[in-house]
Design an enzyme around this catalytic site. Structure first.
Site, PDB file in Angstrom:
ATOM      1  N   ARG A  59       0.835  -1.206  -0.022  1.00 17.73           N
ATOM      2  CA  ARG A  59      -0.059   0.199   0.023  1.00 17.73           C
ATOM      3  C   ARG A  59       0.815   1.114  -0.114  1.00 17.73           C
ATOM      4  NH1 ARG A  59      -0.580   4.645   2.549  1.00 17.73           N
ATOM      5  NH2 ARG A  59      -0.080   3.643   4.586  1.00 17.73           N
ATOM      6  N   ASP A  60       1.518   1.578   1.070  1.00 15.08           N
ATOM      7  CA  ASP A  60       2.359   2.656   1.323  1.00 15.08           C
ATOM      8  C   ASP A  60       3.333   2.652   0.193  1.00 15.08           C
ATOM      9  OD1 ASP A  60       2.923   5.213   2.290  1.00 15.08           O
ATOM     10  OD2 ASP A  60       3.544   4.606   4.023  1.00 15.08           O
TER      11      ASP A  60
ATOM     12  N   HIS B 262       5.725   4.317  12.477  1.00 11.85           N
ATOM     13  CA  HIS B 262       5.777   4.421  11.258  1.00 11.85           C
ATOM     14  C   HIS B 262       6.755   5.551  10.577  1.00 11.85           C
ATOM     15  CE1 HIS B 262       3.365   4.217   7.320  1.00 11.85           C
ATOM     16  NE2 HIS B 262       4.093   5.377   6.944  1.00 11.85           N
TER      17      HIS B 262
ATOM     18  N   HIS C  46       9.434   6.991   8.138  1.00  5.72           N
ATOM     19  CA  HIS C  46      10.109   7.025   6.635  1.00  5.72           C
ATOM     20  C   HIS C  46      11.842   7.321   6.823  1.00  5.72           C
ATOM     21  CE1 HIS C  46       6.354   6.967   3.835  1.00  5.72           C
ATOM     22  NE2 HIS C  46       5.886   7.131   5.128  1.00  5.72           N
TER      23      HIS C  46
ATOM     24  N   CYS D  94       4.776   9.503   0.262  1.00  9.41           N
ATOM     25  CA  CYS D  94       3.459   9.771   0.245  1.00  9.41           C
ATOM     26  C   CYS D  94       3.344  10.715  -0.888  1.00  9.41           C
ATOM     27  CB  CYS D  94       3.153  10.404   1.479  1.00  9.41           C
ATOM     28  SG  CYS D  94       1.260  11.000   1.618  1.00  9.41           S
TER      29      CYS D  94
ATOM     30  N   ASN E 117       9.279   4.120   3.326  1.00  7.71           N
ATOM     31  CA  ASN E 117       9.133   3.696   4.642  1.00  7.71           C
ATOM     32  C   ASN E 117      10.488   3.043   4.803  1.00  7.71           C
ATOM     33  OD1 ASN E 117       6.113   3.666   4.092  1.00  7.71           O
ATOM     34  ND2 ASN E 117       6.451   3.848   6.140  1.00  7.71           N
TER      35      ASN E 117
HETATM   36  C1  LIG Z   1      -9.630  11.988   0.993  1.00  5.69           C
HETATM   37  C2  LIG Z   1     -10.634  11.780  -0.232  1.00  5.69           C
HETATM   38  C3  LIG Z   1     -11.260  10.450  -0.044  1.00  5.69           C
HETATM   39  C4  LIG Z   1     -11.651  12.915  -0.035  1.00  5.69           C
HETATM   40  O1  LIG Z   1     -12.594  12.754  -1.184  1.00  5.69           O
HETATM   41  P1  LIG Z   1     -13.539  13.891  -1.479  1.00  5.69           P
HETATM   42  O2  LIG Z   1     -13.707  14.877  -0.231  1.00  5.69           O
HETATM   43  O3  LIG Z   1     -14.879  13.246  -2.042  1.00  5.69           O
HETATM   44  O4  LIG Z   1     -13.041  14.904  -2.416  1.00  5.69           O
HETATM   45  P2  LIG Z   1     -11.966  14.877  -3.662  1.00  5.69           P
HETATM   46  O5  LIG Z   1     -12.258  16.100  -4.537  1.00  5.69           O
HETATM   47  O6  LIG Z   1     -10.611  14.604  -3.419  1.00  5.69           O
HETATM   48  O7  LIG Z   1     -12.662  13.616  -4.313  1.00  5.69           O
HETATM   49  C5  LIG Z   1     -13.854  13.610  -5.396  1.00  5.69           C
HETATM   50  C6  LIG Z   1     -13.855  12.177  -6.026  1.00  5.69           C
HETATM   51  O8  LIG Z   1     -13.510  10.952  -5.307  1.00  5.69           O
HETATM   52  C7  LIG Z   1     -14.329  10.032  -5.204  1.00  5.69           C
HETATM   53  N1  LIG Z   1     -14.142   9.457  -3.701  1.00  5.69           N
HETATM   54  C8  LIG Z   1     -14.271   9.955  -2.567  1.00  5.69           C
HETATM   55  N2  LIG Z   1     -14.076   8.936  -1.727  1.00  5.69           N
HETATM   56  C9  LIG Z   1     -13.635   8.066  -2.273  1.00  5.69           C
HETATM   57  C10 LIG Z   1     -13.215   6.655  -1.927  1.00  5.69           C
HETATM   58  N3  LIG Z   1     -13.115   6.395  -0.476  1.00  5.69           N
HETATM   59  N4  LIG Z   1     -13.176   5.834  -2.905  1.00  5.69           N
HETATM   60  C11 LIG Z   1     -13.298   6.003  -4.283  1.00  5.69           C
HETATM   61  N5  LIG Z   1     -13.403   7.230  -4.703  1.00  5.69           N
HETATM   62  C12 LIG Z   1     -13.841   8.208  -3.811  1.00  5.69           C
HETATM   63  C13 LIG Z   1     -15.776  10.883  -5.186  1.00  5.69           C
HETATM   64  O9  LIG Z   1     -16.815  10.061  -5.601  1.00  5.69           O
HETATM   65  C14 LIG Z   1     -15.367  12.188  -5.997  1.00  5.69           C
HETATM   66  O10 LIG Z   1     -15.465  11.247  -7.452  1.00  5.69           O
HETATM   67  P3  LIG Z   1     -15.890  12.076  -8.757  1.00  5.69           P
HETATM   68  O11 LIG Z   1     -17.353  12.575  -8.583  1.00  5.69           O
HETATM   69  O12 LIG Z   1     -14.927  12.917  -8.931  1.00  5.69           O
HETATM   70  O13 LIG Z   1     -15.710  10.889 -10.083  1.00  5.69           O
HETATM   71  C15 LIG Z   1      -9.775  11.854  -1.564  1.00  5.69           C
HETATM   72  O14 LIG Z   1      -9.362  12.969  -1.746  1.00  5.69           O
HETATM   73  C16 LIG Z   1      -8.844  10.733  -1.691  1.00  5.69           C
HETATM   74  O15 LIG Z   1      -9.127   9.552  -1.993  1.00  5.69           O
HETATM   75  N6  LIG Z   1      -7.465  11.359  -1.693  1.00  5.69           N
HETATM   76  C17 LIG Z   1      -6.306  10.156  -1.334  1.00  5.69           C
HETATM   77  C18 LIG Z   1      -5.539  10.356  -0.118  1.00  5.69           C
HETATM   78  C19 LIG Z   1      -4.424   9.409  -0.014  1.00  5.69           C
HETATM   79  O16 LIG Z   1      -4.731   8.221  -0.500  1.00  5.69           O
HETATM   80  N7  LIG Z   1      -3.515   9.774   0.569  1.00  5.69           N
HETATM   81  C20 LIG Z   1      -2.341   8.959   0.678  1.00  5.69           C
HETATM   82  C21 LIG Z   1      -2.438   8.089   1.811  1.00  5.69           C
HETATM   83  S1  LIG Z   1      -2.243   8.594   3.485  1.00  5.69           S
HETATM   84  C22 LIG Z   1      -0.382   8.282   3.711  1.00  5.69           C
HETATM   85  O17 LIG Z   1       0.367   7.777   2.842  1.00  5.69           O
HETATM   86  C23 LIG Z   1       0.206   8.438   4.944  1.00  5.69           C
HETATM   87  C24 LIG Z   1       0.362   7.237   5.810  1.00  5.69           C
HETATM   88  C25 LIG Z   1      -1.078   6.656   6.246  1.00  5.69           C
HETATM   89  O18 LIG Z   1       0.953   6.263   5.144  1.00  5.69           O
HETATM   90  C26 LIG Z   1       0.852   7.535   7.070  1.00  5.69           C
HETATM   91  C27 LIG Z   1       2.354   8.573   6.920  1.00  5.69           C
HETATM   92  O19 LIG Z   1       3.186   8.177   6.353  1.00  5.69           O
HETATM   93  O20 LIG Z   1       2.234   9.849   7.375  1.00  5.69           O
END
Ligand SMILES: CC(C)(COP(=O)([O-])OP(=O)([O-])OC[C@H]1O[C@@H](n2cnc3c(N)ncnc32)[C@H](O)[C@@H]1OP(=O)([O-])[O-])[C@@H](O)C(=O)NCCC(=O)NCCSC(=O)C[C@@](C)(O)CC(=O)[O-]
Length: 304
Positions: free
Chosen positions: A15-16, A208, A210, A241, A250
């Site tokens: 995933r990450d 966690h 990096h 990220c 990571n």
């Molecule tokens: C956060 C949201 C969900 C906000 O989603 P939102 O508020 O709906 O706004 P958006 O403008 O970003 O997205 C809108 C579109 O996403 C769809 N949507 C909305 N939700 C979903 C869902 N669950 N599954 C599938 N589709 C989804 C929604 O239906 C819409 O579709 P459209 O009308 O444009 O066709 C979105 O912006 C998003 O998915 N962002 C990606 C965030 C992400 O994956 N970040 C990386 C992971 S976090 C990380 O890596 C850190 C971590 C965890 O490892 C720890 C660390 O290292 O610190």
């Protein structure tokens, strides 16, 4: 120095790691990778992310991955990220039994990563936690930027404590403390844990780290000295990220296993078998593993 006698590794490479790779990785290669990681003894493997495929196309096949893994029939743990109820419902329909929500200790990172404030993200997670409780699904909580933010710089330990405590009150079973951009050092880790541990038991915290600045292993040792016994790591040191420019992968699982073997701390992972996973994904991506341990051992393997 006393360390926990057993460390649980949460493998986050599929995933990450892969969420940040430019080369698309087909579902069958991801599944082979997960099988090799499981064969190496990893019991917790983060398998995917139910986020917007427009934002993170690399994770668009997460439902297929979870369906193939059949978590309900497996003794292994295959958590997936679910940022909202839409993601949770899709993960549950695919068969996920463990999920994770992801918040941040930094307002600006929260906005960049999940397009909302910290307070709004917690409100968004509330229905996810309620649905998870109803379906007997365990929820992990990530907190990003615990040792520094790409947009805000230093982060106060109490800001990390506040969001962690809210996630635990809401029903998360564990908080994974993310040094998202790898700027932490052992002194910072100790300062953070000195602030957190009077409020949250070590058993509910994971590290966690990096490895952007090469400090991840030192940070793990510091966290182990404070009593933490769960760490996230990524095979071959994959990842980063997408919302934290310059964030590298990571800490590599190979490096952590080498460390733990050296300290005589058990983690149940075979380094030899882990190299097979490392070789598979590095070969597919066409680049050597970021892990120096993996590079050294694979070179040795090649010369034998
Ligand atoms: C956060 C949201 C969900 C906000 O989603 P939102 O508020 O709906 O706004 P958006 O403008 O970003 O997205 C809108 C579109 O996403 C769809 N949507 C909305 N939700 C979903 C869902 N669950 N599954 C599938 N589709 C989804 C929604 O239906 C819409 O579709 P459209 O009308 O444009 O066709 C979105 O912006 C998003 O998915 N962002 C990606 C965030 C992400 O994956 N970040 C990386 C992971 S976090 C990380 O890596 C850190 C971590 C965890 O490892 C720890 C660390 O290292 O610190």
């Amino acid at each position: 120095m006393r360390y926990p006698s057993h460390i649980t590794l949460v493998e986050v490479g599929p995933r990450d790691g892969l969420q940040n790779e430019a080369t698309p990785v087909p579902t069958d290669v991801k599944l082979q990778l997960i099988q090799r990681l499981a064969a190496a003894g990893l019991t917790h493997i983060e398998a995917g992310s139910f986020v917007s495929p427009k934002r993170v196309p690399q994770m668009a096949d997460s439902a297929d991955i979870v369906r193939a893994l059949q978590p309900a029939a497996s003794p292994l743990h295959y958590p997936v990220l679910t940022p909202n109820l839409q993601g949770f419902d899709a993960a549950l329909a695919a068969g996920a039994r463990e999920v994770a929500v992801f918040a941040a200790a930094s307002e600006r990172f929260s906005q960049r990563n999940i397009q909302c404030s910290i307070a709004d993200s917690l409100a968004r997670f509330a229905p996810v936690l309620a649905a998870a409780r109803q379906h007997g699904v365990a929820v992990r909580g990530y907190v990003s930027c615990v040792l520094g933010c790409p947009y805000e710089g230093d982060i106060a330990p109490q800001a990390v404590a506040d969001v962690s405590l809210r996630l635990l009150e809401m029903g998360c079973t564990e908080i994974s403390l993310g040094d998202t951009i790898g700027v932490g050092t052992p002194a910072g880790v100790r300062r953070l844990l000195d602030a957190l541990l009077p409020q949250i038991p070590a058993s509910q915290l994971a590290g966690h780290f990096h490895d952007t600045y090469g400090m991840a292993i030192a940070n793990i040792v510091a966290a182990m000295e404070c009593g933490l016994a769960t760490f996230d790591s990524s095979v071959a040191g994959l990842g980063g990220c997408p919302y934290a420019q310059g964030a590298s992968g990571n800490v590599a699982t190979e490096d952590v296993v080498w460390l733990l073997n050296g300290l005589g701390v058990e983690c149940g992972v075979s380094l030899e078998a882990l190299l097979d996973a490392s070789a598979l994904i590095s070969g597919f991506l066409g680049k050597p593993p970021a892990s120096r341990v993996a590079r050294a051992l694979l070179a040795k393997r090649g010369s034998e």
